[in-house]
Scaffold this active site. Structure first.
Site, PDB file in Angstrom:
ATOM      1  N   ASN A   1       0.875  -1.175   0.000  1.00  0.00           N
ATOM      2  CA  ASN A   1       0.000   0.000   0.000  1.00  0.00           C
ATOM      3  C   ASN A   1       0.912   1.224   0.000  1.00  0.00           C
ATOM      4  OD1 ASN A   1      -1.781   2.061   0.536  1.00  0.00           O
ATOM      5  ND2 ASN A   1      -2.256   1.392   2.630  1.00  0.00           N
TER       6      ASN A   1
ATOM      7  N   LYS B   1       0.173   4.273  -0.253  1.00  0.00           N
ATOM      8  CA  LYS B   1      -0.448   5.472   0.340  1.00  0.00           C
ATOM      9  C   LYS B   1      -0.176   6.671  -0.575  1.00  0.00           C
ATOM     10  CE  LYS B   1      -0.075   3.222   4.780  1.00  0.00           C
ATOM     11  NZ  LYS B   1      -0.039   3.312   6.224  1.00  0.00           N
TER      12      LYS B   1
ATOM     13  N   HIS C   1      -9.485   1.527   4.541  1.00  0.00           N
ATOM     14  CA  HIS C   1      -8.228   1.615   5.296  1.00  0.00           C
ATOM     15  C   HIS C   1      -8.441   2.525   6.515  1.00  0.00           C
ATOM     16  CE1 HIS C   1      -4.123   2.638   6.360  1.00  0.00           C
ATOM     17  NE2 HIS C   1      -3.773   1.504   5.781  1.00  0.00           N
TER      18      HIS C   1
ATOM     19  N   GLU D   1      -6.756   4.825   7.705  1.00  0.00           N
ATOM     20  CA  GLU D   1      -6.515   6.261   7.448  1.00  0.00           C
ATOM     21  C   GLU D   1      -7.720   6.903   6.778  1.00  0.00           C
ATOM     22  OE1 GLU D   1      -2.799   5.626   5.444  1.00  0.00           O
ATOM     23  OE2 GLU D   1      -1.949   4.976   7.358  1.00  0.00           O
TER      24      GLU D   1
ATOM     25  N   GLU E   1      -5.677  -4.903  10.303  1.00  0.00           N
ATOM     26  CA  GLU E   1      -4.643  -3.915  10.575  1.00  0.00           C
ATOM     27  C   GLU E   1      -4.932  -3.209  11.898  1.00  0.00           C
ATOM     28  OE1 GLU E   1      -2.555  -2.757   6.647  1.00  0.00           O
ATOM     29  OE2 GLU E   1      -4.217  -1.398   6.947  1.00  0.00           O
TER      30      GLU E   1
ATOM     31  N   GLY F   1       2.427   1.968  10.834  1.00  0.00           N
ATOM     32  CA  GLY F   1       3.418   3.031  10.722  1.00  0.00           C
ATOM     33  C   GLY F   1       4.114   3.372  12.033  1.00  0.00           C
TER      34      GLY F   1
ATOM     35  N   SER G   1       3.194  -2.440  10.327  1.00  0.00           N
ATOM     36  CA  SER G   1       4.639  -2.587  10.557  1.00  0.00           C
ATOM     37  C   SER G   1       5.163  -3.975  10.203  1.00  0.00           C
ATOM     38  CB  SER G   1       5.006  -2.203  11.987  1.00  0.00           C
ATOM     39  OG  SER G   1       4.675  -0.827  12.222  1.00  0.00           O
TER      40      SER G   1
HETATM   41  P1  PGA Z   1       2.751   0.049   7.640  1.00  0.00           P
HETATM   42  O1  PGA Z   1       1.315   0.332   6.967  1.00  0.00           O
HETATM   43  O2  PGA Z   1       3.263  -1.239   7.052  1.00  0.00           O
HETATM   44  O3  PGA Z   1       3.606   1.233   7.254  1.00  0.00           O
HETATM   45  O4  PGA Z   1       2.536  -0.068   9.100  1.00  0.00           O
HETATM   46  C1  PGA Z   1       0.408  -0.706   6.723  1.00  0.00           C
HETATM   47  C2  PGA Z   1      -0.877  -0.143   6.147  1.00  0.00           C
HETATM   48  O5  PGA Z   1      -1.311   0.926   6.590  1.00  0.00           O
HETATM   49  O6  PGA Z   1      -1.484  -0.734   5.237  1.00  0.00           O
END
Ligand code: PGA
Length: 253
Positions: A10, A12, A96, A98, A168, A174, A213
């Protein structure tokens, strides 16, 4: 039941068309002929065309990060299923955290987007996951159950099989704080139990990815868990060498 591992990057809001093309060119060489997993990259909308062109003829699938439920019309800033499909997209991330946190997505909008994706023959990657305070106050299962029951309302079992769920935990995204394999497995098993309540045996065919992560150093242990069928990767998918190392570890190559 054997489920094919699916590893999706992803991106983003990262990468121009030129940067995306460069990453996919590097990735393509490393995953040539790979059959053990589905490998997907999800660039921003403006980068999809270049990435789809670069990925053509390879095993890499292209995904989008959002989809609107209407076919077309006065929805400024939104993108329809048909626009995605005709740009070379096969997968789409829906809901997601976010998007839920910053852009007002709810389980109801997730449900509408999910139905549009399925109707168009796209493979949805539906994200669920609890906030830190929800985990700490013992609400994880209630939150996941609500996201699944409301997000998947009105979907039939035949369509459900095509859906990929991404678990997630928001506190792991993140932050560098990955869920331990045991914590992740417990959540995945709970999600599968909820899916079974909705879709019966089809739940055993549904892939559930872990996200938050995930990186080369923890991918193998996570994907080795019985209900973890791959990963949705943010940070570690932005450099070809990191993503390739993660794929190798996840597949124990
Ligand atoms: P990350 O993000 O691997 O940077 O933690 C995962 C995601 O938000 O899909």
């Amino acid at each position: 039941m054997s489920r094919k591992v699916i590893i999706a990057g992803n991106w983003k809001m990262n990468k121009t068309a030129a940067e995306g093309r460069e990453l996919v060119e590097a990735l393509k060489k490393s995953v040539a002929g790979l059959e053990a997993a589905e490998i997907v990259v999800c660039p921003p909308f403006t980068t999809i065309g270049a990435v789809a062109e670069a990925a053509a003829g390879s095993v890499i699938g292209v995904g989008a990060q959002n989809i609107h439920w209407a076919a077309n019309g006065a929805f400024t800033g939104e993108i329809s299923a048909d626009m995605l499909k005709t740009s070379g997209v096969k997968y789409v991330i829906i809901g997601h955290s976010e998007r839920r946190q910053y852009f007002g997505e709810t389980n109801a909008t997730v449900n509408s987007r999910l139905k549009a994706a399925l109707a168009a023959g796209l493979i949805p990657i539906v994200c669920v996951g609890e906030l830190l305070e929800e985990r700490e106050s013992g609400k994880t299962e209630a939150v996941l159950a609500g996201q699944i029951r409301e997000g998947f309302a009105g979907i039939d079992a035949k369509d459900a099989e095509k859906i990929v769920v991404a678990y997630e935990p928001v506190w792991a995204i993140g932050t560098g704080k990955t869920a331990t394999p045991d914590i992740a497995q417990a959540a995945h098993a709970f999600i599968r139990q909820e899916l079974r309540a909705l879709f019966g045996a089809a739940a055993d065919a549904m892939r559930i990815q872990y996200g938050g992560s995930m990186k080369a150093s923890n991918a193998r242990e996570l994907v080795a868990q019985p209900d973890i069928d791959g990963g949705l990767i943010g940070g570690a998918a932005l450099k070809a060498e990191d993503f390739i190392a993660l794929i190798r570890e996840a597949l124990a190559l």
